[in-house]
Design a protein around this motif. Sequence first.
Motif, PDB file in Angstrom:
ATOM      1  N   GLY A  73       0.833  -1.209   0.000  1.00 44.79           N
ATOM      2  CA  GLY A  73       0.000   0.000   0.000  1.00 44.79           C
ATOM      3  C   GLY A  73       0.866   1.257   0.000  1.00 44.79           C
ATOM      4  N   LEU A 113       2.310   1.700  -3.470  1.00 49.20           N
ATOM      5  CA  LEU A 113       1.274   2.204  -4.384  1.00 49.20           C
ATOM      6  C   LEU A 113       1.095   3.711  -4.204  1.00 49.20           C
ATOM      7  CD1 LEU A 113      -1.659  -0.406  -4.299  1.00 49.20           C
ATOM      8  CD2 LEU A 113      -0.193   0.169  -6.212  1.00 49.20           C
ATOM      9  N   THR A 114       1.025   4.122  -2.936  1.00 49.84           N
ATOM     10  CA  THR A 114       0.829   5.546  -2.649  1.00 49.84           C
ATOM     11  C   THR A 114       2.021   6.359  -3.152  1.00 49.84           C
ATOM     12  OG1 THR A 114      -0.377   4.861  -0.684  1.00 49.84           O
ATOM     13  CG2 THR A 114       0.209   7.176  -0.818  1.00 49.84           C
ATOM     14  N   PHE A 137       1.781   6.736  -6.808  1.00 44.46           N
ATOM     15  CA  PHE A 137       0.747   7.709  -7.166  1.00 44.46           C
ATOM     16  C   PHE A 137       1.266   9.138  -6.992  1.00 44.46           C
ATOM     17  CE2 PHE A 137      -2.952  10.329  -5.995  1.00 44.46           C
ATOM     18  CZ  PHE A 137      -3.704  10.169  -7.145  1.00 44.46           C
ATOM     19  N   VAL A 138       2.017   9.365  -5.905  1.00 43.08           N
ATOM     20  CA  VAL A 138       2.577  10.700  -5.650  1.00 43.08           C
ATOM     21  C   VAL A 138       3.582  11.059  -6.753  1.00 43.08           C
ATOM     22  CG1 VAL A 138       4.046  12.029  -4.076  1.00 43.08           C
ATOM     23  CG2 VAL A 138       2.189  10.618  -3.149  1.00 43.08           C
ATOM     24  N   TRP A 139       4.442  10.087  -7.081  1.00 41.52           N
ATOM     25  CA  TRP A 139       5.434  10.323  -8.145  1.00 41.52           C
ATOM     26  C   TRP A 139       4.722  10.657  -9.464  1.00 41.52           C
ATOM     27  CZ3 TRP A 139       6.091   7.565 -12.696  1.00 41.52           C
ATOM     28  CH2 TRP A 139       7.210   7.918 -13.450  1.00 41.52           C
ATOM     29  N   ALA A 140       3.709   9.870  -9.817  1.00 43.90           N
ATOM     30  CA  ALA A 140       2.983  10.092 -11.072  1.00 43.90           C
ATOM     31  C   ALA A 140       2.291  11.458 -11.064  1.00 43.90           C
ATOM     32  CB  ALA A 140       1.960   8.981 -11.280  1.00 43.90           C
ATOM     33  N   GLY A 141       1.776  11.842  -9.902  1.00 41.03           N
ATOM     34  CA  GLY A 141       1.099  13.132  -9.801  1.00 41.03           C
ATOM     35  C   GLY A 141       2.074  14.295  -9.933  1.00 41.03           C
ATOM     36  N   MET A 142       3.246  14.137  -9.346  1.00 39.53           N
ATOM     37  CA  MET A 142       4.237  15.223  -9.389  1.00 39.53           C
ATOM     38  C   MET A 142       4.786  15.418 -10.803  1.00 39.53           C
ATOM     39  SD  MET A 142       4.312  16.523  -6.436  1.00 39.53           S
ATOM     40  CE  MET A 142       5.715  17.599  -6.553  1.00 39.53           C
ATOM     41  N   TYR A 143       4.981  14.300 -11.532  1.00 46.11           N
ATOM     42  CA  TYR A 143       5.614  14.392 -12.852  1.00 46.11           C
ATOM     43  C   TYR A 143       4.620  14.273 -13.998  1.00 46.11           C
ATOM     44  CZ  TYR A 143      10.013  14.264 -10.392  1.00 46.11           C
ATOM     45  OH  TYR A 143      11.055  14.583  -9.574  1.00 46.11           O
ATOM     46  N   GLY A 144       3.347  14.207 -13.682  1.00 46.15           N
ATOM     47  CA  GLY A 144       2.330  14.141 -14.735  1.00 46.15           C
ATOM     48  C   GLY A 144       2.452  12.888 -15.570  1.00 46.15           C
ATOM     49  N   SER A 145       2.625  11.750 -14.902  1.00 49.78           N
ATOM     50  CA  SER A 145       2.800  10.492 -15.623  1.00 49.78           C
ATOM     51  C   SER A 145       1.532   9.652 -15.551  1.00 49.78           C
ATOM     52  CB  SER A 145       3.966   9.716 -14.999  1.00 49.78           C
ATOM     53  OG  SER A 145       4.187   8.534 -15.709  1.00 49.78           O
ATOM     54  N   ARG A 146       1.121   9.149 -16.684  1.00 47.71           N
ATOM     55  CA  ARG A 146      -0.036   8.236 -16.697  1.00 47.71           C
ATOM     56  C   ARG A 146       0.470   6.842 -16.347  1.00 47.71           C
ATOM     57  NH1 ARG A 146      -3.524   8.936 -22.040  1.00 47.71           N
ATOM     58  NH2 ARG A 146      -5.012   7.639 -20.945  1.00 47.71           N
ATOM     59  N   LEU A 147      -0.152   6.242 -15.347  1.00 47.38           N
ATOM     60  CA  LEU A 147       0.299   4.920 -14.895  1.00 47.38           C
ATOM     61  C   LEU A 147      -0.216   3.810 -15.786  1.00 47.38           C
ATOM     62  CD1 LEU A 147      -0.240   5.462 -11.077  1.00 47.38           C
ATOM     63  CD2 LEU A 147       1.932   5.377 -12.273  1.00 47.38           C
ATOM     64  N   LEU A 207      -6.232   4.157   2.830  1.00 46.90           N
ATOM     65  CA  LEU A 207      -5.388   4.421   1.656  1.00 46.90           C
ATOM     66  C   LEU A 207      -6.200   5.097   0.554  1.00 46.90           C
ATOM     67  CD1 LEU A 207      -3.117   1.266   1.168  1.00 46.90           C
ATOM     68  CD2 LEU A 207      -2.401   3.594   1.664  1.00 46.90           C
ATOM     69  N   PHE A 254      -2.857  17.674  -5.485  1.00 43.15           N
ATOM     70  CA  PHE A 254      -2.218  17.917  -6.794  1.00 43.15           C
ATOM     71  C   PHE A 254      -3.001  18.954  -7.592  1.00 43.15           C
ATOM     72  CE2 PHE A 254      -0.552  13.382  -6.493  1.00 43.15           C
ATOM     73  CZ  PHE A 254       0.692  13.804  -6.054  1.00 43.15           C
ATOM     74  N   ALA A 306       1.891  16.434 -17.374  1.00 38.75           N
ATOM     75  CA  ALA A 306       1.061  15.861 -18.426  1.00 38.75           C
ATOM     76  C   ALA A 306       0.493  16.982 -19.288  1.00 38.75           C
ATOM     77  CB  ALA A 306      -0.075  15.046 -17.815  1.00 38.75           C
ATOM     78  N   SER A 343       2.281  12.015 -21.347  1.00 44.18           N
ATOM     79  CA  SER A 343       2.883  11.985 -20.012  1.00 44.18           C
ATOM     80  C   SER A 343       4.239  12.685 -19.991  1.00 44.18           C
ATOM     81  CB  SER A 343       3.130  10.536 -19.597  1.00 44.18           C
ATOM     82  OG  SER A 343       1.944   9.922 -19.230  1.00 44.18           O
ATOM     83  N   ASN A 346      -5.208   7.580 -13.402  1.00 45.19           N
ATOM     84  CA  ASN A 346      -4.336   7.240 -12.264  1.00 45.19           C
ATOM     85  C   ASN A 346      -5.154   7.036 -10.997  1.00 45.19           C
ATOM     86  OD1 ASN A 346      -2.243   7.568 -13.968  1.00 45.19           O
ATOM     87  ND2 ASN A 346      -1.226   9.206 -12.840  1.00 45.19           N
TER      88      ASN A 346
END
Lengths: 65, 421
Positions: free
Chosen positions: A15, A18-19, A22-32, B240, B251, B292, B351, B387
């Motif tokens: 968990g 995963l979190t 998600f934070v990394w993807a949100g900061m760098y604008g990455s689609r998971l 979570l 964000f 993005a 992305s 996401n």
Amino acid sequence: MLEKLFKIKYIVLAGGLLTAGFVWAGMYGSRLLGDDLESVEKMDNNSFQHGSGRRSGHRTGFYHK
Amino acid sequence: MPFNESSAPTSFDCPVCSTSIPIFDPSESCYFGCAHCQNYFYYGETGPIDRKTTFSTRMEPTPLSVGSEGYLDGKWVRVTGISRKREERYDDPWLEYVLETKESGYQMLSEFNGHWMLIRPAEGKYTEEKGKNVTDEDREYKLFNRYNCRVLNAVGEFYWDLLEDSKLQISEYIHPPYLLSREVGLKGTEWYKAVYKTPQEIATAFGLTNQLPKPLGIGAIQPSPAGQKRPTVAWLATRLALLIVVLQVFFYILKPQKTLFDQSYSWNSDSTRPGWNQPIVTSSFAFDGPSAMAIRLSANVDNNWVELPISLINETSGKSYEFTRTVEYYHGVDGGESWEEGAQKDEAILSRIPSGQYHLNLYPNSEGKNRFYVHVTVVQNPILYSNLFLMLILIAIYPIVLFIQQNVFEQKRWADSDFGP
């Protein structure tokens, strides 16, 4: 509750990862999941000049009536 | 051997075979089973020995023997009698160990197919509700089994006539890992409460060096491993999920959506003239990354399509990001019913686009001779809903798996019952 959480420590760890993801993807604008980007190409000095782009997109298979 | 006489304070000789039979509790015990000749008899304080029966089968070696001592739930116990029983309707036997304690009288240990339970007399009154359930102050128990038993064998000493047990009608109600047992006999109704014990707990309690047999199947009150984990996992999953939603809002505030470019273009197509289509080149815009980028497209297609291969050009680095979207929209009436398919808009999300000055090159193509209006909007920091939903789905997977596992476990448990839900 800490004692109970310790019994599922690997789930807690998953968990947390995963979190963090998600934070990394949100900061760098990455689609998971998936990306619309098909390719990245390096163009020569002239080709990216404004108004002189060459067609480099890929035709996709297309169905229509 | 079923006897461990070392700690017995006294003994007497079997009246049939003269084998020494230990007595651990002379003040309470008056029924005895001989391990050697299978005779079961009454031994009164002053009266003569009354042989009650001779069991037809010999008691097979048992994991615990008469005289075994141990500590269950931290309390000293000693095995003083062992009986083997079965339900009238079925052949599968189980073992019952009579346990002498120092503080709370006698208790019982029951073992069936490697599943153990510790049984104590229950205090308080219980009444059956709806013909199937019994409730106490803590929980509701569901009717699991109702049977009469037969005594197959007995060794050691007993403070009641074991043969009378075959006259009892026994109802068992479960709320794993607990069980309530109601025994209705000629002398009235008695209730007992049991709790599940693992073989490891029994082995540790009695200091057994040999491994006890592994449990077969699913015990009547065996706790479901998934059910034990589920409340904690559900607690963690909800926290979570809440954290993920809060982070998404964070964000949204930290990196708000921003429209960088918004413009319409007209475009003429003629598929009958190859190479005639002209590209659309947008004006440039500054992008603050890495982030993005959403490119939203709309076109006034009507029962037609337009394919849009697009290059996002970084004017500083010369990198070209290639992608293709298709806008198609069809509608009509078929068999008296109207239908539509597709939409006049589409969106691409790219992305981790780095900072820089960008412009778009669009290379539209379509079928036939058309004049389209194409509207292009570029948005920085679009909300990545995929996401958010992906995370919520991933978080929900394990609780759902546990839910399914618990249900399968319960189905298997109740498959052994005549009173399944």
